[in-house]
Motif scaffolding. Structure first.
Motif, PDB file in Angstrom:
ATOM      1  N   ARG A 154       0.828  -1.206   0.000  1.00  0.00           N
ATOM      2  CA  ARG A 154       0.000   0.000   0.000  1.00  0.00           C
ATOM      3  C   ARG A 154       0.863   1.258   0.000  1.00  0.00           C
ATOM      4  O   ARG A 154       0.578   2.234  -0.705  1.00  0.00           O
ATOM      5  CB  ARG A 154      -0.932  -0.010   1.212  1.00  0.00           C
ATOM      6  CG  ARG A 154      -2.004   1.067   1.172  1.00  0.00           C
ATOM      7  CD  ARG A 154      -3.047   0.829   2.247  1.00  0.00           C
ATOM      8  NE  ARG A 154      -4.179   1.722   2.102  1.00  0.00           N
ATOM      9  CZ  ARG A 154      -5.297   1.618   2.780  1.00  0.00           C
ATOM     10  NH1 ARG A 154      -5.446   0.650   3.680  1.00  0.00           N
ATOM     11  NH2 ARG A 154      -6.293   2.469   2.598  1.00  0.00           N
ATOM     12  N   ASN A 166       1.071   4.099  -3.002  1.00  0.00           N
ATOM     13  CA  ASN A 166       0.846   5.515  -2.706  1.00  0.00           C
ATOM     14  C   ASN A 166       1.919   6.392  -3.337  1.00  0.00           C
ATOM     15  O   ASN A 166       1.650   7.518  -3.773  1.00  0.00           O
ATOM     16  CB  ASN A 166       0.810   5.744  -1.189  1.00  0.00           C
ATOM     17  CG  ASN A 166      -0.599   5.645  -0.629  1.00  0.00           C
ATOM     18  OD1 ASN A 166      -1.547   6.127  -1.233  1.00  0.00           O
ATOM     19  ND2 ASN A 166      -0.737   5.013   0.534  1.00  0.00           N
ATOM     20  N   THR A 197       0.536   8.751  -8.180  1.00  0.00           N
ATOM     21  CA  THR A 197       0.245  10.091  -7.658  1.00  0.00           C
ATOM     22  C   THR A 197      -0.748  10.832  -8.542  1.00  0.00           C
ATOM     23  O   THR A 197      -1.357  11.809  -8.111  1.00  0.00           O
ATOM     24  CB  THR A 197       1.546  10.910  -7.553  1.00  0.00           C
ATOM     25  OG1 THR A 197       2.176  10.970  -8.841  1.00  0.00           O
ATOM     26  CG2 THR A 197       2.495  10.275  -6.554  1.00  0.00           C
ATOM     27  N   TRP A 205      -8.792  -0.282  -1.672  1.00  0.00           N
ATOM     28  CA  TRP A 205      -7.784   0.771  -1.552  1.00  0.00           C
ATOM     29  C   TRP A 205      -7.896   1.677  -2.778  1.00  0.00           C
ATOM     30  O   TRP A 205      -8.040   1.201  -3.907  1.00  0.00           O
ATOM     31  CB  TRP A 205      -6.369   0.193  -1.521  1.00  0.00           C
ATOM     32  CG  TRP A 205      -6.067  -0.708  -0.362  1.00  0.00           C
ATOM     33  CD1 TRP A 205      -6.791  -0.883   0.776  1.00  0.00           C
ATOM     34  CD2 TRP A 205      -4.932  -1.569  -0.261  1.00  0.00           C
ATOM     35  NE1 TRP A 205      -6.185  -1.787   1.601  1.00  0.00           N
ATOM     36  CE2 TRP A 205      -5.028  -2.224   0.992  1.00  0.00           C
ATOM     37  CE3 TRP A 205      -3.839  -1.851  -1.068  1.00  0.00           C
ATOM     38  CZ2 TRP A 205      -4.080  -3.140   1.432  1.00  0.00           C
ATOM     39  CZ3 TRP A 205      -2.883  -2.755  -0.649  1.00  0.00           C
ATOM     40  CH2 TRP A 205      -3.001  -3.398   0.596  1.00  0.00           C
ATOM     41  N   PHE A 235      -6.010   4.929  -4.914  1.00  0.00           N
ATOM     42  CA  PHE A 235      -4.743   5.657  -5.093  1.00  0.00           C
ATOM     43  C   PHE A 235      -4.892   6.691  -6.212  1.00  0.00           C
ATOM     44  O   PHE A 235      -5.723   6.546  -7.107  1.00  0.00           O
ATOM     45  CB  PHE A 235      -3.614   4.682  -5.456  1.00  0.00           C
ATOM     46  CG  PHE A 235      -3.459   3.543  -4.498  1.00  0.00           C
ATOM     47  CD1 PHE A 235      -2.704   3.686  -3.341  1.00  0.00           C
ATOM     48  CD2 PHE A 235      -4.087   2.330  -4.736  1.00  0.00           C
ATOM     49  CE1 PHE A 235      -2.564   2.637  -2.447  1.00  0.00           C
ATOM     50  CE2 PHE A 235      -3.953   1.268  -3.856  1.00  0.00           C
ATOM     51  CZ  PHE A 235      -3.188   1.421  -2.709  1.00  0.00           C
TER      52      PHE A 235
END
Length: 432
Positions: A9, A13, A17, A31, A33
């Motif tokens: 994770r 990250n 971006t 999750w 991102f």
């Protein structure tokens, strides 16, 4: 495996971006991102072991997990996912702790990486002796399995592959009556081009693939070209002297430990006033092992050179570089076209092979396209000679010769070789 999931994770990250990536975990967790921009990509993780396997060896395990369906893209495409992961270019390597893996692979390649005559033959058979009908699914009609040359962005794949042949022939300074050696002649398209459009007196092509040899010989026979010969032969066993030597998409299979042998052999075969054109994938960074998944599943024994490695071996062989051209996104565009054609006819690939094989090829085409688009992978075209007075001192001759070759192509009409490929493949593969 909570520790592995936490590490994964954290890495994602840092990597993602921009854009929008969502992971659906085996336990129902999700999750997210990126900054939410662009196309949404959703990836499903099948079991708790995936994170740990990715952390241990992301370069190899990513492709394997996709092949096995344990990591699957359920919204968007695999290429979309790779674009998100590679958006930082070569800087992404520092995020993944890749140095340790590279050191291990470099040591292993030093111990087991020499491509002997037997190993070279076995490596070629692994990739190129697939069912002949398989490559027909995504290659152009002339069966060019290397980087095309998109001289104009609106070119079709067929046009760009023909432009590649024309561009190389121009830099080869091919003239009527010359003898040519094609090292790694594939399915014969380039050799036939040099004989027909380049008007070479004789062309000898050498390959280690039975499938390629059968197709190339049939194509030459269909055209009545007795002066074009294709042989099942390793370059190290080739004899003679040739006015021109060309090698496209073969040097990647030579192996780093054989570079001195390769260039010394080329120097011995090349006439004193001859020209040698070498077209190869390479990279612009310092020397290092090739992607581990690619060498394990797609091109065993393969190695992509750095410019410094080629230059050193050329110098040792007593040859000189008369010209070097770097093609950057041309191969990414080629692979984009191959991938689109493959995916459009995936059902036919599945009829020939199984689902895991098809997922492997999806991964191969997408990974390579992304590498040429976002990383440091390029195509080099090296023009090599014995003397510095063989090639014109300005590059104007390339465009002039391309124009002459194009005029000959138009006068000849559509090459028979291009028209006849599909019927040839059908005969050899036993298709209807």
């Amino acid at each position: 495996m909570v520790w592995a999931e936490n590490i994964l994770r954290g890495l994602l990250n840092k990597l993602v971006t921009r854009g929008s990536l969502e992971l659906e975990l085996y336990n129902g967790a999700r999750w997210v991102f990126g900054d939410g921009s662009g196309k949404r990509v959703v990836v499903r993780v099948a079991d708790r072991k995936v994170a740990g396997e990715l952390i241990k060896d992301p370069e190899v395990r990513f492709g394997e997990l996709y092949m096995d369906g344990r990591l699957d893209v359920v919204e968007g495409t695999l290429y979309d996912l790779l674009e998100l992961l590679l958006q930082h270019g070569t800087a992404m390597r520092s995020f993944t702790g890749r140095k340790l893996f590279l050191m291990a692979r470099k040591f292993r390649s030093l111990l087991f990486g020499r491509n002997t005559l037997l190993r070279s033959r076995r490596n070629v058979v692994h990739h190129y002796d697939l069912n002949a009908a398989f490559y027909e699914l995504f290659l152009d009609t002339d069966r060019q399995y290397s980087c095309a040359y998109f001289a104009a962005p609106e070119m079709t794949l067929e046009e760009a592959q023909r432009a590649k042949c024309r561009h190389l022939a121009a830099k080869l300074l091919i003239d009527p009556g010359m003898s040519v050696l094609d090292i790694g002649s594939g399915w014969g398209g380039l050799g036939l081009y040099l004989a027909e459009v380049g008007e070479a007196r004789s062309v000898k092509g050498v390959t280690l693939s039975d499938e390629q040899l059968a197709v190339a010989r049939r194509r030459a026979a269909d055209k009545g070209f007795d002066h074009v010969k294709f042989e099942l032969q390793d370059y190290r066993n080739t004899r003679g002297t040739f006015d021109r030597i060309i090698s496209v998409g073969m040097f990647e299979h030579v192996g780093r430990q054989n570079y001195d042998t390769y260039f010394q052999k080329a120097a011995d075969l090349l006439a004193e006033d001859g020209v040698f054109m070498l077209h190869t994938i390479g990279h612009t960074s310092t020397p290092g092992p090739t992607n581990g998944w690619i060498t394990k599943y797609i091109f065993p024994g393969g190695y992509l050179p750095a410019l410094s490695e080629v230059a050193t071996a050329v110098e040792k062989a007593g040859l000189m570089m008369a010209d070097v051209e770097i093609l950057r996104h041309h191969y990414a565009d080629t692979l984009r076209e191959w991938r689109a054609r493959f995916m459009a006819r995936r059902d036919k690939a599945l009829a020939l092979y199984d689902e895991r094989f098809c997922r492997m090829w999806e991964c191969y085409l997408a990974m390579c396209e992304a590498a040429f688009r976002f990383l440091d992978v390029v195509v080099y075209q090296f023009q090599l000679t014995h003397r510095n007075d063989v090639v014109p001192i300005t590059r104007d001759y390339i465009a002039q010769r391309e124009a002459t070759l194009f005029a000959r192509e138009k006068a000849l009409g559509e090459p028979t070789a291009a028209r006849s490929w599909r019927s040839t493949a059908t005969v050899i593969s036993g298709g209807q």
